[in-house]
Design a protein around this motif. Structure first.
Motif, PDB file in Angstrom:
ATOM      1  N   VAL A   1       0.849  -1.195   0.000  1.00 38.09           N
ATOM      2  CA  VAL A   1       0.000   0.000   0.000  1.00 38.09           C
ATOM      3  C   VAL A   1       0.884   1.244   0.000  1.00 38.09           C
ATOM      4  O   VAL A   1       1.815   1.368   0.805  1.00 38.09           O
ATOM      5  CB  VAL A   1      -0.934   0.003   1.224  1.00 38.09           C
ATOM      6  CG1 VAL A   1      -1.745   1.306   1.271  1.00 38.09           C
ATOM      7  CG2 VAL A   1      -1.854  -1.199   1.179  1.00 38.09           C
ATOM      8  N   LYS A   2       0.573   2.166  -0.918  1.00 36.80           N
ATOM      9  CA  LYS A   2       1.343   3.407  -0.995  1.00 36.80           C
ATOM     10  C   LYS A   2       0.931   4.347   0.129  1.00 36.80           C
ATOM     11  O   LYS A   2      -0.230   4.364   0.544  1.00 36.80           O
ATOM     12  CB  LYS A   2       1.113   4.082  -2.345  1.00 36.80           C
ATOM     13  CG  LYS A   2       1.613   3.260  -3.526  1.00 36.80           C
ATOM     14  CD  LYS A   2       1.343   3.980  -4.838  1.00 36.80           C
ATOM     15  CE  LYS A   2       1.864   3.163  -6.014  1.00 36.80           C
ATOM     16  NZ  LYS A   2       1.613   3.840  -7.318  1.00 36.80           N
ATOM     17  N   PRO A   3       1.869   5.120   0.628  1.00 40.30           N
ATOM     18  CA  PRO A   3       1.524   6.061   1.702  1.00 40.30           C
ATOM     19  C   PRO A   3       0.450   7.054   1.253  1.00 40.30           C
ATOM     20  O   PRO A   3       0.404   7.478   0.096  1.00 40.30           O
ATOM     21  CB  PRO A   3       2.846   6.773   1.998  1.00 40.30           C
ATOM     22  CG  PRO A   3       3.902   5.854   1.464  1.00 40.30           C
ATOM     23  CD  PRO A   3       3.300   5.169   0.287  1.00 40.30           C
ATOM     24  N   VAL A   4      -0.409   7.415   2.161  1.00 39.84           N
ATOM     25  CA  VAL A   4      -1.479   8.373   1.862  1.00 39.84           C
ATOM     26  C   VAL A   4      -0.873   9.772   1.795  1.00 39.84           C
ATOM     27  O   VAL A   4      -0.145  10.191   2.712  1.00 39.84           O
ATOM     28  CB  VAL A   4      -2.573   8.309   2.945  1.00 39.84           C
ATOM     29  CG1 VAL A   4      -3.668   9.341   2.658  1.00 39.84           C
ATOM     30  CG2 VAL A   4      -3.146   6.904   3.024  1.00 39.84           C
TER      31      VAL A   4
ATOM     32  N   VAL B   1      -0.426  13.738   2.120  1.00 43.17           N
ATOM     33  CA  VAL B   1      -0.895  14.671   3.153  1.00 43.17           C
ATOM     34  C   VAL B   1      -0.722  16.099   2.646  1.00 43.17           C
ATOM     35  O   VAL B   1       0.103  16.384   1.764  1.00 43.17           O
ATOM     36  CB  VAL B   1      -0.113  14.468   4.467  1.00 43.17           C
ATOM     37  CG1 VAL B   1      -0.403  13.098   5.050  1.00 43.17           C
ATOM     38  CG2 VAL B   1       1.379  14.660   4.243  1.00 43.17           C
TER      39      VAL B   1
ATOM     40  N   PRO C   1      -4.147  14.198   6.201  1.00 40.30           N
ATOM     41  CA  PRO C   1      -4.222  13.217   5.107  1.00 40.30           C
ATOM     42  C   PRO C   1      -5.243  13.641   4.070  1.00 40.30           C
ATOM     43  O   PRO C   1      -6.321  14.154   4.394  1.00 40.30           O
ATOM     44  CB  PRO C   1      -4.655  11.928   5.817  1.00 40.30           C
ATOM     45  CG  PRO C   1      -4.292  12.126   7.247  1.00 40.30           C
ATOM     46  CD  PRO C   1      -4.440  13.598   7.505  1.00 40.30           C
TER      47      PRO C   1
ATOM     48  N   ALA D   1      -8.037  12.897   1.574  1.00 33.76           N
ATOM     49  CA  ALA D   1      -9.048  11.856   1.395  1.00 33.76           C
ATOM     50  C   ALA D   1      -9.144  11.492  -0.071  1.00 33.76           C
ATOM     51  O   ALA D   1      -9.318  12.359  -0.933  1.00 33.76           O
ATOM     52  CB  ALA D   1     -10.393  12.335   1.923  1.00 33.76           C
ATOM     53  N   LEU D   2      -9.024  10.181  -0.347  1.00 38.34           N
ATOM     54  CA  LEU D   2      -9.115   9.700  -1.717  1.00 38.34           C
ATOM     55  C   LEU D   2     -10.561   9.378  -2.052  1.00 38.34           C
ATOM     56  O   LEU D   2     -11.342   8.933  -1.203  1.00 38.34           O
ATOM     57  CB  LEU D   2      -8.245   8.455  -1.902  1.00 38.34           C
ATOM     58  CG  LEU D   2      -6.743   8.650  -1.620  1.00 38.34           C
ATOM     59  CD1 LEU D   2      -6.011   7.328  -1.774  1.00 38.34           C
ATOM     60  CD2 LEU D   2      -6.162   9.705  -2.557  1.00 38.34           C
TER      61      LEU D   2
ATOM     62  N   ALA E   1     -10.935   3.731  -2.871  1.00 39.87           N
ATOM     63  CA  ALA E   1      -9.809   2.967  -2.322  1.00 39.87           C
ATOM     64  C   ALA E   1      -9.080   2.251  -3.450  1.00 39.87           C
ATOM     65  O   ALA E   1      -9.666   1.900  -4.476  1.00 39.87           O
ATOM     66  CB  ALA E   1     -10.317   1.951  -1.305  1.00 39.87           C
ATOM     67  N   SER E   2      -7.812   2.064  -3.264  1.00 39.37           N
ATOM     68  CA  SER E   2      -7.014   1.358  -4.261  1.00 39.37           C
ATOM     69  C   SER E   2      -7.402  -0.124  -4.285  1.00 39.37           C
ATOM     70  O   SER E   2      -7.974  -0.647  -3.318  1.00 39.37           O
ATOM     71  CB  SER E   2      -5.530   1.518  -3.937  1.00 39.37           C
ATOM     72  OG  SER E   2      -5.235   0.862  -2.711  1.00 39.37           O
TER      73      SER E   2
ATOM     74  N   GLU F   1      -6.066  -2.002  -1.290  1.00 41.96           N
ATOM     75  CA  GLU F   1      -6.799  -1.742  -0.052  1.00 41.96           C
ATOM     76  C   GLU F   1      -8.148  -2.455  -0.045  1.00 41.96           C
ATOM     77  O   GLU F   1      -8.604  -2.943   1.000  1.00 41.96           O
ATOM     78  CB  GLU F   1      -6.996  -0.238   0.127  1.00 41.96           C
ATOM     79  CG  GLU F   1      -5.701   0.515   0.407  1.00 41.96           C
ATOM     80  CD  GLU F   1      -5.915   2.011   0.496  1.00 41.96           C
ATOM     81  OE1 GLU F   1      -5.092   2.689   1.136  1.00 41.96           O
ATOM     82  OE2 GLU F   1      -6.914   2.498  -0.075  1.00 41.96           O
TER      83      GLU F   1
END
Length: 266
Positions: free
Chosen positions: A125-128, A130, A136, A138-139, A142-143, A146
């Protein structure tokens, strides 16, 4: 004076036995006991003579050893058809119970492997991202990784609720106890009914299955310590056990037919 007379009396008493023995008539040749030429062999003759009655009592058992076994209904139900059918019925039930125990073990394995898979996916998982303020971002969605983690997490929660670890352990303990007991009991029953065992595929496969049960159970302490080699070997031994069980069924049915042919109720 008194002392001198006493000594004379003692000497006269000592001479009397010698005179008496000398006066005894000599034994004739016919009256002499028939002793062996070699006195050292006398104890062997006495030993053999003392055990002659015991030999006479036990001789019939050695001449006909079948008298010690059941041959004509002397043991009643132990020789009948009812007890002879207990073994195939119990072993048939244990076959399906083996499959059930294997299913429980596989589900418990899924609990462990699912967690390992989740841990590996988390590393990808890639870092979120910020904001400059450290909030952070918000995406929108989700990938895929995830989403997979979420799916596996839910599946593992359901598996944990099944308590497969304890259920598999209990099923294996029951299988080991009843399996070994009935494997030996089947051979004992055959020996009671016929006075012998019948070496062949069924007997050899049954012995191998019993050994595999014990070997698989012996690996449990190592498995509880997380030894993956022991876990893999445990699965391999039990898989071989199931294959032998399946291969043994036709020969077992042949024996059941013979039981109906040569035994009577009960």
């Amino acid at each position: 004076m008194a002392t001198t007379l006493g000594l004379l009396n003692i000497r006269s008493l000592r001479r009397k036995p010698l005179q008496t023995l000398a006066e005894l008539p000599s034994l004739s040749k016919s009256a002499k006991p028939n002793l062996p030429k070699h006195p050292q062999n006398l104890h062997l003759q006495l030993y053999g003579a003392s055990y002659l009655p015991l030999t006479a009592l036990t001789l019939p058992f050695f001449l006909d050893p079948q008298d010690a076994f059941a041959a004509g209904g002397e043991l009643g139900l132990l020789e009948g058809r009812t007890l002879a059918l207990v073994h195939p019925l119990v072993m048939g039930g244990l076959f399906f119970y083996t499959l059930w125990a294997g299913y429980l073990g596989w589900q418990w394995r899924r609990v462990r492997t699912t967690q390992n898979e989740i841990n590996e996916l988390k590393k990808q998982v890639k870092p979120v991202p910020v904001t400059p303020e450290g909030t952070p971002v918000a995406l929108a969605t989700a990938s895929p990784i995830e989403a997979k983690i979420q799916q596996l997490t839910e599946e593992r929660k359901e598996l944990v609720k099944g308590s497969y670890k304890d259920r598999h352990f209990n099923a294996g303990s029951v299988l080991l106890a009843f399996g070994v007991f009935e494997a030996i009991g089947g051979g004992v029953n055959t020996y009671i009914r016929t006075g012998k065992l019948f070496p062949g595929p069924h007997l050899y496969a049954g012995a191998a299955i019993t050994v595999l049960w014990a070997a698989a159970a012996a690996l449990v302490p190592l498995m509880q310590k997380g030894n993956e080699t022991a876990r893999s070997l445990h699965i391999a031994l039990n898989t071989l056990n199931v294959l032998l069980f399946v291969w043994q069924i036709p020969t077992g049915l042949d024996i059941v037919y013979k039981v109906f042919e040569f035994t009577k109720w009960p």
